[in-house]
Enzyme design. Structure first.
Site, PDB file in Angstrom:
ATOM      1  N   GLY A  22      46.171  45.783  28.412  1.00 16.67           N
ATOM      2  CA  GLY A  22      47.165  44.374  28.919  1.00 16.67           C
ATOM      3  C   GLY A  22      46.052  44.097  26.945  1.00 16.67           C
ATOM      4  N   TYR A  55      46.452  37.259  45.579  1.00 10.83           N
ATOM      5  CA  TYR A  55      46.067  37.535  44.267  1.00 10.83           C
ATOM      6  C   TYR A  55      44.954  38.166  44.500  1.00 10.83           C
ATOM      7  CZ  TYR A  55      43.035  36.900  40.323  1.00 10.83           C
ATOM      8  OH  TYR A  55      42.243  36.588  39.080  1.00 10.83           O
ATOM      9  N   ALA A  56      44.008  37.934  45.517  1.00 14.11           N
ATOM     10  CA  ALA A  56      42.853  38.247  45.793  1.00 14.11           C
ATOM     11  C   ALA A  56      42.234  39.495  46.234  1.00 14.11           C
ATOM     12  CB  ALA A  56      41.857  37.094  47.083  1.00 14.11           C
ATOM     13  N   ALA A  57      43.774  39.895  47.455  1.00 12.89           N
ATOM     14  CA  ALA A  57      44.006  41.119  47.680  1.00 12.89           C
ATOM     15  C   ALA A  57      44.086  41.798  47.133  1.00 12.89           C
ATOM     16  CB  ALA A  57      45.279  40.302  48.885  1.00 12.89           C
ATOM     17  N   LYS A 114      42.761  42.342  44.344  1.00 15.09           N
ATOM     18  CA  LYS A 114      41.378  41.947  43.477  1.00 15.09           C
ATOM     19  C   LYS A 114      40.461  42.404  44.207  1.00 15.09           C
ATOM     20  CE  LYS A 114      42.498  40.678  38.906  1.00 15.09           C
ATOM     21  NZ  LYS A 114      42.505  41.446  37.351  1.00 15.09           N
ATOM     22  N   ILE A 152      38.716  31.725  33.966  1.00 16.75           N
ATOM     23  CA  ILE A 152      38.868  32.412  32.943  1.00 16.75           C
ATOM     24  C   ILE A 152      39.540  30.902  31.783  1.00 16.75           C
ATOM     25  CG2 ILE A 152      39.162  33.628  30.682  1.00 16.75           C
ATOM     26  CD1 ILE A 152      39.940  35.983  33.304  1.00 16.75           C
TER      27      ILE A 152
END
Length: 227
Positions: A10, A146-148, A150, A178
């Protein structure tokens, strides 16, 4: 100290570029890896650019990292920054979003780490630094997929740190929001000074990637600004 080779997945993104600039300032050789076709015509910080790499595909990643190691004489640190975000409730959203978050946040880190391991284990100070999320510790509405994904990055970090104990350190940063142009556009009423500046997060990541961080492995480091 001799120049170290730092690979950033990335690498063309906001955080990837913040890390690249800091790493170059301290004398590291910086390799950008990205899904995008990052040609020399695009103005980016970084010594080597490797574009069109699908980090969900083990063969694409293996070919890219083998080429990087041959070109640079090895790999000393891998910073897994490639990823993405979606805010979506289960009721109104798509089940496919869960698969997509898994692919771009967790699978990319797994695939890139596996592809880089042969060279990281040959380094005198091999390092992997992942990007998790503070929101994976306590999720909120719309953050499930998203949380899962991460949370999976956190478990990868912990398990891989034990697997590679004494060979390669594996740590993760857990940022809150961010400060990026996209987040400012999506949350116009928020105060960005409460968020994490990309350069501050880059500094934390590069410390964990440094030779000085030899005694730290399996850490999940919160980097949350004033939130």
């Amino acid at each position: 100290m001799s120049k170290r080779t730092i690979v950033i997945t990335g690498g063309a993104g906001i955080l990837g570029q913040a890390v690249a600039r800091r790493a170059m300032d301290r004398g590291d050789q910086v390799v950008l890896v990205d899904r995008a076709p990052i040609t020399d015509q695009i103005e980016l910080a970084g010594d080597v650019r490797v574009g069109d790499v699908d980090l969900t595909d083990p063969q694409s990643a293996a070919d890219a990292f083998a080429g990087i190691a041959e070109m640079c004489g090895g790999i000393d640190a891998l910073l897994n920054i490639a990823g993405g975000f979606v805010w979506e409730t289960l009721d109104d959203g798509s089940v496919d979003s869960w698969e997509r978050m898994f692919a771009i946040n967790l699978r990319t880190a797994v695939v890139a780490s596996k592809a880089a391991l042969p060279w990281l284990m040959k380094s005198d100070a091999g390092r992997i630094v992942n990007v998790g999320a503070a929101g994976a510790l306590k999720s909120d509405m719309g953050m499930g997929a998203y949380a899962a994904s991460k949370a999976g990055v956190a478990r990868l970090t912990e398990s891989l740190s034990r697997e590679l104990l004494g060979k390669v350190t594996v740590n993760a940063v857990l940022p809150s929001v961010i400060d990026t142009p996209t987040n400012r556009a999506d949350m116009p009423d928020a105060d960005p000074s409460d968020w994490v500046a990309p350069d501050d997060l880059a500094a934390a990541m590069l410390f964990l990637a440094s030779e000085e961080a030899r005694a730290i492995t399996g850490a999940l480091l919160p980097v949350t600004g004033r939130v």
